[in-house]
Design a protein around this motif. Sequence first.
Motif, mmCIF file in Angstrom:
data_model
loop_
_atom_site.group_PDB
_atom_site.id
_atom_site.type_symbol
_atom_site.label_atom_id
_atom_site.label_comp_id
_atom_site.label_asym_id
_atom_site.label_seq_id
_atom_site.Cartn_x
_atom_site.Cartn_y
_atom_site.Cartn_z
ATOM 1 N N THR A 330 -81.865 94.129 -71.654
ATOM 2 C CA THR A 330 -82.955 95.060 -71.941
ATOM 3 C C THR A 330 -83.009 95.296 -73.436
ATOM 4 N N VAL A 331 -84.168 95.075 -74.039
ATOM 5 C CA VAL A 331 -84.349 95.299 -75.472
ATOM 6 C C VAL A 331 -85.172 96.559 -75.689
ATOM 7 N N ILE A 332 -84.686 97.431 -76.562
ATOM 8 C CA ILE A 332 -85.430 98.623 -76.979
ATOM 9 C C ILE A 332 -86.064 98.288 -78.323
ATOM 10 N N SER A 333 -87.387 98.193 -78.348
ATOM 11 C CA SER A 333 -88.101 97.793 -79.564
ATOM 12 C C SER A 333 -88.995 98.930 -80.040
ATOM 13 N N LYS A 340 -85.857 104.807 -81.137
ATOM 14 C CA LYS A 340 -84.996 103.857 -80.419
ATOM 15 C C LYS A 340 -83.527 104.286 -80.468
ATOM 16 N N SER A 341 -83.030 104.535 -81.691
ATOM 17 C CA SER A 341 -81.618 104.899 -81.844
ATOM 18 C C SER A 341 -81.320 106.248 -81.211
ATOM 19 N N THR A 342 -82.260 107.180 -81.310
ATOM 20 C CA THR A 342 -82.065 108.492 -80.698
ATOM 21 C C THR A 342 -81.897 108.345 -79.192
ATOM 22 N N LEU A 343 -82.740 107.528 -78.582
ATOM 23 C CA LEU A 343 -82.691 107.325 -77.135
ATOM 24 C C LEU A 343 -81.375 106.681 -76.703
ATOM 25 N N GLU A 560 -79.048 96.452 -83.278
ATOM 26 C CA GLU A 560 -79.545 95.397 -84.169
ATOM 27 C C GLU A 560 -78.506 94.299 -84.411
ATOM 28 N N PRO A 561 -78.134 93.570 -83.374
ATOM 29 C CA PRO A 561 -77.092 92.544 -83.497
ATOM 30 C C PRO A 561 -77.500 91.334 -84.331
ATOM 31 N N ILE A 587 -76.713 94.485 -70.612
ATOM 32 C CA ILE A 587 -76.839 94.604 -72.064
ATOM 33 C C ILE A 587 -78.096 95.398 -72.400
ATOM 34 N N VAL A 588 -77.934 96.376 -73.294
ATOM 35 C CA VAL A 588 -79.068 97.091 -73.894
ATOM 36 C C VAL A 588 -78.964 96.879 -75.396
ATOM 37 N N ALA A 589 -80.025 96.350 -76.011
ATOM 38 C CA ALA A 589 -79.992 96.043 -77.442
ATOM 39 C C ALA A 589 -81.182 96.682 -78.147
ATOM 40 N N ILE A 590 -80.896 97.412 -79.232
ATOM 41 C CA ILE A 590 -81.954 97.893 -80.123
ATOM 42 C C ILE A 590 -82.258 96.744 -81.077
ATOM 43 N N GLU A 591 -83.484 96.278 -81.102
ATOM 44 C CA GLU A 591 -83.750 95.058 -81.872
ATOM 45 C C GLU A 591 -85.212 94.955 -82.303
#
Length: 643
Positions: A330-333, A340-343, A560-561, A587-591
């Motif tokens: 899952t990507v948080i965009s 995004k980061s707050t969530l 942000e990997p 996997i959850v990724a902020i990206e």
Amino acid sequence: MIGIDENLVFPDKRLTIYQEAIACWRGETMSAWKDQFVRYARKFDFPVHTSVSNLTREQLDLIWTGNDYFKGLNEFFRFLESESYKIQYSVMLRRYRGKTVCQACRGTRLRADAGYVRVNGKSITDLVLMPVAALTDFFGAVSLSDHDHQVAGRLLLEIQSRLRFLNDVGLGYLTLNRLSNSLSGGESQRINLATSLGSALVGSLYILDEPSIGLHARDTERLIGVLQSLKAQGNTVIVVEHDEEIIRAADYLVDMGPEAGSRGGHVVFEGTVQALLKTGQGLTARYLRGEEARMAPASRKTGKDRLIIRGAREHSLKNIDVEIPLRCLTVISGVSGSGKSTLVRDILYPALQRELAGFTTGKTGDFDGLEGDVKSIRAVEFVDQNPIGKSSRSNPVTYLKAYDDIRALFAAAPLSKQKGLTPGHFSFNVPGGRCETCEGEGFQTISMQFMADVRLQCEHCKGKRFTEEVLEVHYQGKNISDILDLTVDDAMDFFGAEKDKTVNRHILEKLRPLQQVGLGYISLGQSSGSLSGGEAQRVKLASFLVKGNALYHTLFIFDEPTTGLHFHDVRKLLESFRALLDNGHSIVAIEHNGEVIRSADWVIDMGPEGGAGGGQVVFAGTPGELTKAKKSYTGAYLAQKLR
């Protein structure tokens, strides 16, 4: 300031006061405070059966201050302080302490009398709490009389100019009182860039190291405009960058390679973008021409397992509900500052920590609760960009436990047995075989009273870290210091050259994940302090790949990997993600990276803008569906990329 943290006092805001929402008033000892409140609540018309999340600010303040009928939380904590010489009360008081906003200055750090002066109805206290974008509009609308214009006209012009530059580099969502230590590396770099723009220098050389870090594609376009304006003023701009849009906007390119580490270090191409696309032979050229296959779009179907965040309203989040599917990527965009980061970092991660372990290492943001298939998750790992070890002697090979096998290999050598050397003698962390002059670091730090400390190579061991006795032991022609100097790629070749592969099987298994995440170029003994944030994050990812199936169902959170990654390395990263998913993890990724978004199984796009204009779920679904979302900047960018 350190005070009583409201989020610790009300850990679950879905509960009512009657249902014991106030954590410190639970149990036989303290329940009398809650009973007194409930008994008299009808007399002052307080809704004790309404959840805390639905109480007004005035009603919450009443719980703290109390009235003629009951003693509030402020009085309760004063009582604990008066009795803090008793261990049970001292422990209880510490349980609810944390960093809180100063009520006197509202977090502005300014004295009350500073707010007496007003410009267009706003005090400086009001202004420092406003986002830069709103401040730009405010100062753009300020009207001065002739006298005031003579006094402050130049100041107003400078303020408007500096605010405009901050907006231009995509930082319109920041407030002026934002602490510098809370800024990301990309944000700090862009503030420095805005400062340079404001100085209006001409004939200067600007060198920027990946200024696109943390930027959405929409904001990258703004950044390119800023860099071009610097050029137009007569300056020279050199940018170290992986972002495709910035590469395509360059006037001149220098492509290094052909690969990384010992297999790189050459100029593969130099010239214009057009020439690179026509004649370039390096990985960059092949990816830009589409000759090198990028990661295939997602094919994994999201299952029924879900995590559901209810009523998230921390910072700019607009009391939203968010569903996150499990056992997939899952990507948080969303644009910069959209929430995004707050969530993820302020709500999802600490909430899961509390559910799984009963405590959290950080403050939990304001939300109603976490629902769904929480019990299916056995662990949560936040794979951030912090260093992999606190000691300057920590390095990738020790972090992945491969060094234990390497030390055992050297201890098994005939000369080691003859000298009585054990695996401990080949450790630079404990006395025995390490150089005691530098304590196994290979360098010494010279403290300078009025300047930065200086690091010099150890004169005794010449940077080798070990005593001569230990360095005399060789394996396949190399001593332990030579091994630590090898890159991961070279070490794989070296240990893989053994005819009996079983001898070094464990070493190869532990080093291979570093190659898989694109870190084949780093040396085994490279200090953790010299690794970038993105490199440290990938070393942590490699450590989980080493464990493989041994892990229970774990939710991995990445911030942000792709920071610092080339197109080729992004492909390797996504392959590593798929390996984790194949082992049954989530996997959850902020990206922001288009390739990661395109390869996701599920995308949650935040926005539509940053700061006060964001905090909502603009879209939730598959990447293909995202390209059709009309209100999503990410969808428009992704659709353009796919075309």
